[in-house]
Scaffold this motif. Sequence first.
Motif, mmCIF file in Angstrom:
data_model
loop_
_atom_site.group_PDB
_atom_site.id
_atom_site.type_symbol
_atom_site.label_atom_id
_atom_site.label_comp_id
_atom_site.label_asym_id
_atom_site.label_seq_id
_atom_site.Cartn_x
_atom_site.Cartn_y
_atom_site.Cartn_z
ATOM 1 N N GLY A 40 0.994 -1.265 -0.126
ATOM 2 C CA GLY A 40 -0.269 0.196 0.053
ATOM 3 C C GLY A 40 0.759 1.403 -0.261
ATOM 4 N N VAL A 41 0.592 2.613 -0.067
ATOM 5 C CA VAL A 41 0.976 3.717 0.276
ATOM 6 C C VAL A 41 -0.283 4.418 1.060
ATOM 7 C CG1 VAL A 41 0.927 5.768 -0.870
ATOM 8 C CG2 VAL A 41 1.941 4.198 -2.669
ATOM 9 N N ASP A 42 0.611 5.240 1.840
ATOM 10 C CA ASP A 42 0.042 6.544 3.655
ATOM 11 C C ASP A 42 -0.980 7.682 2.850
ATOM 12 O OD1 ASP A 42 -0.900 7.838 5.594
ATOM 13 O OD2 ASP A 42 1.358 7.422 6.398
ATOM 14 N N HIS A 43 -1.950 7.185 1.944
ATOM 15 C CA HIS A 43 -2.361 8.445 1.099
ATOM 16 C C HIS A 43 -2.845 9.901 2.340
ATOM 17 C CE1 HIS A 43 -2.760 5.470 -2.261
ATOM 18 N NE2 HIS A 43 -3.470 5.405 -1.317
ATOM 19 N N THR A 44 -2.868 9.883 2.936
ATOM 20 C CA THR A 44 -2.380 11.067 4.224
ATOM 21 C C THR A 44 -1.006 12.015 4.228
ATOM 22 O OG1 THR A 44 -2.287 10.001 5.741
ATOM 23 C CG2 THR A 44 -4.719 9.423 5.730
ATOM 24 N N ALA A 83 -1.163 13.372 -13.054
ATOM 25 C CA ALA A 83 -2.489 13.025 -12.799
ATOM 26 C C ALA A 83 -2.764 11.209 -12.715
ATOM 27 C CB ALA A 83 -3.214 14.067 -13.461
ATOM 28 N N HIS A 84 -2.273 11.379 -13.574
ATOM 29 C CA HIS A 84 -2.344 10.015 -13.894
ATOM 30 C C HIS A 84 -1.485 8.649 -13.152
ATOM 31 C CE1 HIS A 84 -4.845 10.279 -17.942
ATOM 32 N NE2 HIS A 84 -3.675 10.413 -18.067
ATOM 33 N N ALA A 85 -0.467 9.114 -11.998
ATOM 34 C CA ALA A 85 0.286 8.335 -11.545
ATOM 35 C C ALA A 85 -0.354 8.295 -9.930
ATOM 36 C CB ALA A 85 1.905 8.782 -11.336
ATOM 37 N N VAL A 86 -1.522 9.479 -10.169
ATOM 38 C CA VAL A 86 -2.276 9.607 -8.962
ATOM 39 C C VAL A 86 -3.465 9.099 -8.728
ATOM 40 C CG1 VAL A 86 -4.054 11.268 -7.139
ATOM 41 C CG2 VAL A 86 -1.292 11.798 -8.012
ATOM 42 N N ASP A 87 -3.960 9.398 -9.964
ATOM 43 C CA ASP A 87 -5.017 8.029 -10.159
ATOM 44 C C ASP A 87 -4.552 6.360 -9.950
ATOM 45 O OD1 ASP A 87 -6.800 9.813 -10.212
ATOM 46 O OD2 ASP A 87 -7.113 10.506 -12.412
ATOM 47 N N ARG A 88 -3.367 5.936 -10.615
ATOM 48 C CA ARG A 88 -3.092 4.924 -10.613
ATOM 49 C C ARG A 88 -2.939 5.005 -8.982
ATOM 50 N NH1 ARG A 88 -1.858 1.467 -14.405
ATOM 51 N NH2 ARG A 88 -0.717 -0.594 -14.582
ATOM 52 N N ALA A 89 -1.796 4.680 -8.737
ATOM 53 C CA ALA A 89 -1.902 4.697 -7.149
ATOM 54 C C ALA A 89 -2.348 4.429 -5.772
ATOM 55 C CB ALA A 89 -0.811 5.788 -6.859
ATOM 56 N N GLU A 90 -4.299 4.743 -6.713
ATOM 57 C CA GLU A 90 -4.789 4.465 -5.230
ATOM 58 C C GLU A 90 -5.391 3.088 -4.605
ATOM 59 O OE1 GLU A 90 -7.101 6.897 -3.296
ATOM 60 O OE2 GLU A 90 -6.028 8.357 -4.458
ATOM 61 N N ARG A 91 -5.605 2.605 -6.294
ATOM 62 C CA ARG A 91 -4.999 0.785 -6.184
ATOM 63 C C ARG A 91 -4.430 0.408 -4.763
ATOM 64 N NH1 ARG A 91 -3.208 -1.670 -11.651
ATOM 65 N NH2 ARG A 91 -4.100 0.257 -12.079
ATOM 66 N N PHE A 92 -3.441 0.958 -4.533
ATOM 67 C CA PHE A 92 -2.482 0.351 -2.854
ATOM 68 C C PHE A 92 -2.951 1.555 -1.688
ATOM 69 C CE2 PHE A 92 0.704 0.828 -7.227
ATOM 70 C CZ PHE A 92 0.409 -0.335 -7.968
ATOM 71 N N ASP A 93 -3.529 0.216 -1.362
ATOM 72 C CA ASP A 93 -3.829 0.489 0.183
ATOM 73 C C ASP A 93 -3.207 -0.461 0.790
ATOM 74 O OD1 ASP A 93 -6.432 -0.106 1.920
ATOM 75 O OD2 ASP A 93 -6.004 1.872 1.915
ATOM 76 N N TRP A 94 -2.316 -0.142 2.244
ATOM 77 C CA TRP A 94 -2.577 -1.234 3.586
ATOM 78 C C TRP A 94 -3.545 -1.956 3.910
ATOM 79 C CZ3 TRP A 94 2.898 -2.481 2.707
ATOM 80 C CH2 TRP A 94 2.917 -1.309 2.287
ATOM 81 N N GLY A 95 -4.202 -1.290 4.112
ATOM 82 C CA GLY A 95 -5.736 -2.136 4.588
ATOM 83 C C GLY A 95 -5.915 -3.425 3.704
ATOM 84 N N CYS A 96 -6.077 -2.867 2.067
ATOM 85 C CA CYS A 96 -6.578 -4.147 1.655
ATOM 86 C C CYS A 96 -4.994 -4.928 1.385
ATOM 87 C CB CYS A 96 -6.561 -3.671 0.060
ATOM 88 S SG CYS A 96 -7.972 -2.413 0.004
ATOM 89 N N THR A 97 -4.031 -4.872 1.697
ATOM 90 C CA THR A 97 -2.892 -5.586 1.738
ATOM 91 C C THR A 97 -2.930 -6.741 3.259
ATOM 92 O OG1 THR A 97 -1.265 -3.922 0.950
ATOM 93 C CG2 THR A 97 -0.655 -5.669 1.530
ATOM 94 N N VAL A 98 -3.029 -6.186 4.156
ATOM 95 C CA VAL A 98 -3.247 -6.587 5.181
ATOM 96 C C VAL A 98 -4.562 -7.856 5.348
ATOM 97 C CG1 VAL A 98 -2.142 -5.053 6.949
ATOM 98 C CG2 VAL A 98 -4.689 -5.390 6.510
ATOM 99 N N ALA A 99 -5.751 -7.292 4.353
ATOM 100 C CA ALA A 99 -6.381 -8.068 4.245
ATOM 101 C C ALA A 99 -6.868 -9.598 3.679
ATOM 102 C CB ALA A 99 -8.331 -7.272 3.691
ATOM 103 N N ALA A 100 -6.314 -9.420 1.978
ATOM 104 C CA ALA A 100 -5.838 -10.083 1.429
ATOM 105 C C ALA A 100 -4.917 -11.469 2.226
ATOM 106 C CB ALA A 100 -5.044 -9.349 0.248
#
Length: 486
Positions: free
Chosen positions: A241-245, A437-454
């Motif tokens: 993931g990425v810390d989007h905050t 701008a496209h990079a920001v949109d693409r990075a939304e898929r990376f989320d640490w909550g989703c990482t551990v849930a998987a």
Amino acid sequence: MRISVLSLHTSPAAQPGQGDAGGMNVYVDQSVRALAEAGHRVDVFTADPGGLDGSGGNDGDRVSTGTGADVGTGDDNGTGGHDSTRMEIAESITLHHLPTDAMTKDELADAIDELAQLLNDHPDFRAAEFIWAHYWISAEAALRAREITAESSLAPSEPAHADRAFEPDRVRVPIAVSMHTIGAVKNRDSETNHERPQRLQAEERIAAEADLLVAGTPVERRDLISEVGAEPDSVVIARPGVDHTLYRPGEKSAARQRLGFGDDEAIVLYVGRMQFIKGTDVAVDALAELRERDPHLASRTRGILLGAASGVDPRTPAGAGGRPATVSSTYLRSLTSAIAAEPSVEVRLPVPAHVLVDYYRAADVLIVPSRSESFGLVAAEAASSGLPAIASAVGGLPEIVEHGHSGLLIADHNPRHWATAIETLLRDEELRRELGAHAVDRAERFDWGCTVAAVLDVLPDPDAVTAHKATADAGSRPRSAALGAY
């Protein structure tokens, strides 16, 4: 659930970008925080020779272990009579340091039996219902600790403690492993044979014995299957993931002012340890090539290397002009000479995440010339901050950088090709803005909550793991029965 996370060779509290600290440290730190946010109690274990924070000292509070003796007194404190330190790094997360005499990563690799015993003797490790090991050293120690537990259950050498009855059929705790890098893949991608045979053999054993292998990308999953013999149904894909905050776009001019960059400068940024596998030499040679082909552009370009030499103490004084100190490695000596010869290149020591985001916001382009890369957290953080990357088309980097849409991918490590890509982006502000701008949109898929849930969603059922223990000890445990369908 009570979870033990192992990051034995490097502490998640260490500063990434120097020594043995890198993207894995960020991964461990952020994933354990996500586990805690999901309601789990996490104990993190390290044996980093630099201590709890990897800096060379132990800054953790000395606290009671709950057995009536304070850690560090030399009394029997539930950790085999050894001194130990720990610190609370967040609510529900405790970082523990295991005491060993090992002073390097290689020495830790040679002390795996000792590490396993220290883990097995630690009450917080014994309380775990799930173990997540990071890197092969941690995985070997975790598997060996489980063997010690099994051996002591089968043939107890002393009477059971009054407060813990002997349990010969005690549930076997499942072990998940994130390799982060695979020795055989590093040798393959770098066209070298630098990885220790001990590591190569260990990773094959880990693939055979761990209950779950965690891959960051489909490419890493294929490598685990083809290079170390993992069974396909033992591998789950859990993208980092990425810390989007923290990593989000910000005002460029303000970031440059804080960092001392001029508004008219072109900033090319490299973030990470300076080592062959990361392609630091390619970054320096590309900037030198840019000077050859476009002296005017090069004259207003600053190439910032934000990192320290791998395995070198970051407290070692730098040479004149902020250049890195000379070290024994042939590669680093050559790199040092190349840096000294290229006036546009400036070396800066690694910085904390809240400062790193300013570098991402201030730069015009990130370069990631890795020769091997399981994922590439730096590229993901930069993308989330709005900075397009020029990256090697290796490993997990194409998961982050979509060529021509959110950045550029280079298929080789020829400095001329990298210089061409750098020149293209530095001369086209509109293209940089569009890619960012496209990079920001693409990075939304990376989320640490989703990482551990998987990972948690496919954990083996402890009862199923225990039921298959006999076949596992015989080397023939059916993984599909233990793990279930993915």
